[in-house]
Scaffold this motif. Sequence first.
Motif, mmCIF file in Angstrom:
data_model
loop_
_atom_site.group_PDB
_atom_site.id
_atom_site.type_symbol
_atom_site.label_atom_id
_atom_site.label_comp_id
_atom_site.label_asym_id
_atom_site.label_seq_id
_atom_site.Cartn_x
_atom_site.Cartn_y
_atom_site.Cartn_z
ATOM 1 N N ARG A 76 1.840 1.683 -2.495
ATOM 2 C CA ARG A 76 3.278 1.511 -2.750
ATOM 3 C C ARG A 76 4.073 1.550 -1.444
ATOM 4 O O ARG A 76 5.053 0.833 -1.284
ATOM 5 N N PHE A 77 3.644 2.418 -0.508
ATOM 6 C CA PHE A 77 4.395 2.600 0.742
ATOM 7 C C PHE A 77 4.384 1.321 1.593
ATOM 8 O O PHE A 77 5.429 0.892 2.094
ATOM 9 N N GLU A 89 8.868 -5.014 2.544
ATOM 10 C CA GLU A 89 10.108 -5.464 1.898
ATOM 11 C C GLU A 89 11.331 -5.047 2.726
ATOM 12 O O GLU A 89 12.274 -5.814 2.909
ATOM 13 N N ALA A 90 11.298 -3.842 3.298
ATOM 14 C CA ALA A 90 12.429 -3.353 4.094
ATOM 15 C C ALA A 90 12.613 -4.182 5.371
ATOM 16 O O ALA A 90 13.714 -4.301 5.899
ATOM 17 N N GLY A 91 11.504 -4.741 5.856
ATOM 18 C CA GLY A 91 11.582 -5.520 7.093
ATOM 19 C C GLY A 91 11.824 -6.994 6.871
ATOM 20 O O GLY A 91 11.995 -7.753 7.829
ATOM 21 N N ILE A 106 2.021 11.802 -0.268
ATOM 22 C CA ILE A 106 1.630 10.782 -1.239
ATOM 23 C C ILE A 106 0.122 10.874 -1.468
ATOM 24 O O ILE A 106 -0.601 11.413 -0.629
ATOM 25 N N ARG A 107 -0.320 10.348 -2.614
ATOM 26 C CA ARG A 107 -1.755 10.401 -2.909
ATOM 27 C C ARG A 107 -2.400 9.057 -2.575
ATOM 28 O O ARG A 107 -1.810 8.007 -2.824
ATOM 29 N N PRO A 108 -3.617 9.109 -2.042
ATOM 30 C CA PRO A 108 -4.338 7.854 -1.807
ATOM 31 C C PRO A 108 -5.091 7.433 -3.067
ATOM 32 O O PRO A 108 -5.510 8.307 -3.824
ATOM 33 N N PRO A 109 -5.305 6.150 -3.279
ATOM 34 C CA PRO A 109 -4.707 5.068 -2.504
ATOM 35 C C PRO A 109 -3.373 4.580 -3.070
ATOM 36 O O PRO A 109 -2.708 3.778 -2.451
#
Length: 275
Positions: A264-265, A271-273, A256-259
């Motif tokens: 997004r990650f 959200e997943a947690g 992935i590219r910063p930032p």
Amino acid sequence: MRTEASRWGLGAVTPDRTLWDIDAFFVLLRRARRRVLMLDYDGTLAPFHINPARAVPYPGIKALLARLMAQAGTRLVIVSGRWIQDLVPLLGLEQLPEIWGSHGWERRQANGAYTGASLDLEMRKIFEEASAAVAVTEALGARIERKPTCLAVHWRGLPAVTTHRIKDRVCENWTRMASDERVVWHEFDGGIELRLAGFDKGSVVQEILREEGTEAACAYLGDDHTDEAAFAAMPDEGAAVLVHPYYRVTAAHYWIRPPSGVRRFLPRWIEAGAR
Ligand SMILES: [Mg+2]
């Protein structure tokens, strides 16, 4: 099993899975009872700065870290080559996460408990000599960072010709230490450093995963060559994520590219947690 194609990141396809299918990782993450998120700092959470003491996190990152720490079930760990005492003020967080500094030679747990390495006299002498040997590069514009278990010569922001001259001087002086198994030295993004051998970011990941057992879903995000040891230590079902403006050959599973990619990650992780 990690396949050769899994080193190619975006767009590559293996017989057993499509790479860059980070959605599949987030499905696993959603189901996991425990989650471990390991994050490098410089180049991953914060942009590089000519003065490393001014490299504060990208806008929005601090708030995301605070939300991650507030979330039950996630163990947030920062894994950095920096000395912890230099990193803490840059993070600017009211509550600190677990931090491993100096490439694994020191650790501050989330409850504040600290453990660190202490160098014996002989090792101190080696670092003092190495430091004196490269002091001459300061006249060329290099910045020397002296940490308990690491000596770094920074050349970020200097013209290429000066960088080469600094690098030559450092190599000339440190080559005689190449056979000393107690130290290792290597280039990083923007400099070169001499470190006490024994720990690296890979051994940090191994220790954290040993503590967590096999049930925890885990990810490691990093940008630099020193993060490759951490990527290599990650299990295949985890997410080893290269954070870099450009793709390079890497042991990471994703790129992935910063930032923007980090921005997004981290919310996807939150959200997943969410219960
Ligand atoms: Mg980094």
